[in-house]
Design an enzyme around this catalytic site. Structure first.
Site, PDB file in Angstrom:
ATOM      1  N   GLU A 108       0.920  -1.136  -0.036  1.00 55.97           N
ATOM      2  CA  GLU A 108      -0.102   0.037  -0.010  1.00 55.97           C
ATOM      3  C   GLU A 108       0.947   1.086  -0.002  1.00 55.97           C
ATOM      4  O   GLU A 108       1.972   1.247   0.559  1.00 55.97           O
ATOM      5  CB  GLU A 108      -0.971  -0.183   1.296  1.00 55.97           C
ATOM      6  CG  GLU A 108      -1.770   1.087   1.543  1.00 55.97           C
ATOM      7  CD  GLU A 108      -2.923   1.350   0.576  1.00 55.97           C
ATOM      8  OE1 GLU A 108      -2.502   1.428  -0.819  1.00 55.97           O
ATOM      9  OE2 GLU A 108      -3.939   1.672   0.877  1.00 55.97           O
ATOM     10  N   ASP A 109       0.304   2.327  -0.686  1.00 58.62           N
ATOM     11  CA  ASP A 109       0.980   3.575  -0.597  1.00 58.62           C
ATOM     12  C   ASP A 109       1.206   4.281   0.664  1.00 58.62           C
ATOM     13  O   ASP A 109       2.419   4.651   1.089  1.00 58.62           O
ATOM     14  CB  ASP A 109       0.670   4.297  -1.724  1.00 58.62           C
ATOM     15  CG  ASP A 109      -1.029   4.707  -1.509  1.00 58.62           C
ATOM     16  OD1 ASP A 109      -1.539   4.181  -0.594  1.00 58.62           O
ATOM     17  OD2 ASP A 109      -1.397   5.574  -2.315  1.00 58.62           O
ATOM     18  N   ASP A 112      -2.957   6.223   6.583  1.00 54.39           N
ATOM     19  CA  ASP A 112      -3.511   7.479   7.251  1.00 54.39           C
ATOM     20  C   ASP A 112      -4.259   7.134   8.362  1.00 54.39           C
ATOM     21  O   ASP A 112      -3.572   6.782   9.623  1.00 54.39           O
ATOM     22  CB  ASP A 112      -4.180   8.231   6.324  1.00 54.39           C
ATOM     23  CG  ASP A 112      -4.413   9.750   6.610  1.00 54.39           C
ATOM     24  OD1 ASP A 112      -3.631  10.329   7.407  1.00 54.39           O
ATOM     25  OD2 ASP A 112      -5.341  10.289   6.069  1.00 54.39           O
ATOM     26  N   PHE A 161      -0.574  16.511   3.526  1.00 52.94           N
ATOM     27  CA  PHE A 161      -1.114  15.816   2.675  1.00 52.94           C
ATOM     28  C   PHE A 161       0.169  15.650   1.418  1.00 52.94           C
ATOM     29  O   PHE A 161       0.592  16.952   1.300  1.00 52.94           O
ATOM     30  CB  PHE A 161      -2.311  16.590   1.964  1.00 52.94           C
ATOM     31  CG  PHE A 161      -3.223  15.739   0.942  1.00 52.94           C
ATOM     32  CD1 PHE A 161      -3.918  14.680   1.679  1.00 52.94           C
ATOM     33  CD2 PHE A 161      -3.201  15.874  -0.397  1.00 52.94           C
ATOM     34  CE1 PHE A 161      -4.952  13.936   0.806  1.00 52.94           C
ATOM     35  CE2 PHE A 161      -3.818  14.726  -1.204  1.00 52.94           C
ATOM     36  CZ  PHE A 161      -4.560  13.935  -0.579  1.00 52.94           C
TER      37      PHE A 161
HETATM   38  P1  5GP Z   1      -6.693   5.879   5.335  1.00 48.86           P
HETATM   39  O1  5GP Z   1      -8.104   4.868   5.255  1.00 48.86           O
HETATM   40  O2  5GP Z   1      -5.541   5.305   6.048  1.00 48.86           O
HETATM   41  O3  5GP Z   1      -7.232   7.106   6.335  1.00 48.86           O
HETATM   42  O4  5GP Z   1      -6.185   6.315   4.007  1.00 48.86           O
HETATM   43  C1  5GP Z   1      -5.648   5.596   3.018  1.00 48.86           C
HETATM   44  C2  5GP Z   1      -5.848   6.076   1.561  1.00 48.86           C
HETATM   45  O5  5GP Z   1      -5.851   7.443   1.593  1.00 48.86           O
HETATM   46  C3  5GP Z   1      -4.459   6.078   0.963  1.00 48.86           C
HETATM   47  O6  5GP Z   1      -4.279   4.729   0.279  1.00 48.86           O
HETATM   48  C4  5GP Z   1      -4.234   7.165  -0.082  1.00 48.86           C
HETATM   49  O7  5GP Z   1      -5.113   6.693  -1.338  1.00 48.86           O
HETATM   50  C5  5GP Z   1      -5.003   8.105   0.795  1.00 48.86           C
HETATM   51  N1  5GP Z   1      -4.503   9.077   1.586  1.00 48.86           N
HETATM   52  C6  5GP Z   1      -4.139   9.282   2.647  1.00 48.86           C
HETATM   53  N2  5GP Z   1      -3.368  10.104   3.139  1.00 48.86           N
HETATM   54  C7  5GP Z   1      -2.907  10.699   1.668  1.00 48.86           C
HETATM   55  C8  5GP Z   1      -2.016  11.759   1.485  1.00 48.86           C
HETATM   56  O8  5GP Z   1      -1.183  12.685   2.004  1.00 48.86           O
HETATM   57  N3  5GP Z   1      -2.050  12.269   0.280  1.00 48.86           N
HETATM   58  C9  5GP Z   1      -2.558  11.285  -0.948  1.00 48.86           C
HETATM   59  N4  5GP Z   1      -2.614  11.543  -2.121  1.00 48.86           N
HETATM   60  N5  5GP Z   1      -3.498  10.468  -0.383  1.00 48.86           N
HETATM   61  C10 5GP Z   1      -3.624   9.962   0.745  1.00 48.86           C
END
Ligand code: 5GP
Length: 187
Positions: A108-109, A112, A161
């Site tokens: 996963e990238d 968050d 972000f």
């Molecule tokens: P989570 O469910 O952990 O809050 O978010 C996961 C997804 O949110 C990641 O796979 C990504 O697509 C997006 N995301 C979270 N933080 C960032 C960020 O700083 N930049 C971008 N472009 N996408 C984010």
């Protein structure tokens, strides 16, 4: 927050480069060495979550020295133009592979809040893989609302972000070879 004008170059929204191409590639090489050692002799299946993870996956897999399979899932979490998780992940593309008894590593990238990965992990666990672990490039630990067991982490980053290296901003700039912080007015 203002909408990104796709005609603009990335420079218009870049506050600063957080991770250079060299830093990314060198850390990914380290991760690949570790994963190649840990999964030696096992039938490894890498599962990439589209679309953000695809650049990381393609670099990581080319640095692995062990045979492995790949498959893809897509999960939608953020509404268009949103910068935070809407709280209701939806599987929009499921696997082609039966993962029962397989050694699975989710690639996963970024983590968050952890809501997206938690949802995916719970779903995959019901399919009874032999093992299920997570390899994430970027970790925003301060933002976590659900605990995620991350076996491999590339970098811990601050709560800002970011974009580039697979991560989009309004679906743009995924192709950049570095990770940058978005200017405050676009956060
Ligand atoms: P989570 O469910 O952990 O809050 O978010 C996961 C997804 O949110 C990641 O796979 C990504 O697509 C997006 N995301 C979270 N933080 C960032 C960020 O700083 N930049 C971008 N472009 N996408 C984010």
């Amino acid at each position: 927050m203002p909408k990104i004008n796709p005609a603009l170059g990335y420079e218009a929204i870049l506050d600063r480069v957080l991770l250079t191409e060299e830093q990314l590639q060198s850390r990914i090489s380290e991760l690949a060495t570790q994963i190649s050692r840990d999964y030696a002799g096992m039938d490894l299946l890498l599962i990439c979550i589209l679309r953000g993870g695809v650049v990381f996956l393609s670099d990581l897999m080319r640095k692995l020295t062990i045979p492995h399979h790949i498959d893809f899932m897509a999960v939608s979490s953020y509404g268009v133009g949103a910068r935070t998780n809407s709280g209701k992940p939806r599987i929009v593309l499921d696997l082609n592979t039966d993962i029962r008894g397989r050694y699975v590593l989710l690639v996963e990238d970024i983590v968050d809040s952890g809501i997206t990965l938690d949802h995916v992990l719970r779903l995959l666990q019901t399919r009874e893989p032999a093992s299920l672990d997570v390899c994430v490039l970027l970790n925003k630990a301060d933002r976590r609302v659900v605990h995620i067991p991350t076996r491999y982490v590339g970098f811990s980053i601050p709560n800002e972000f970011v974009f580039g290296y697979g991560l989009d901003i309004d679906e743009l700039y995924r192709n950049l070879p570095f990770v940058g912080v978005v200017k405050q007015e676009y956060q």
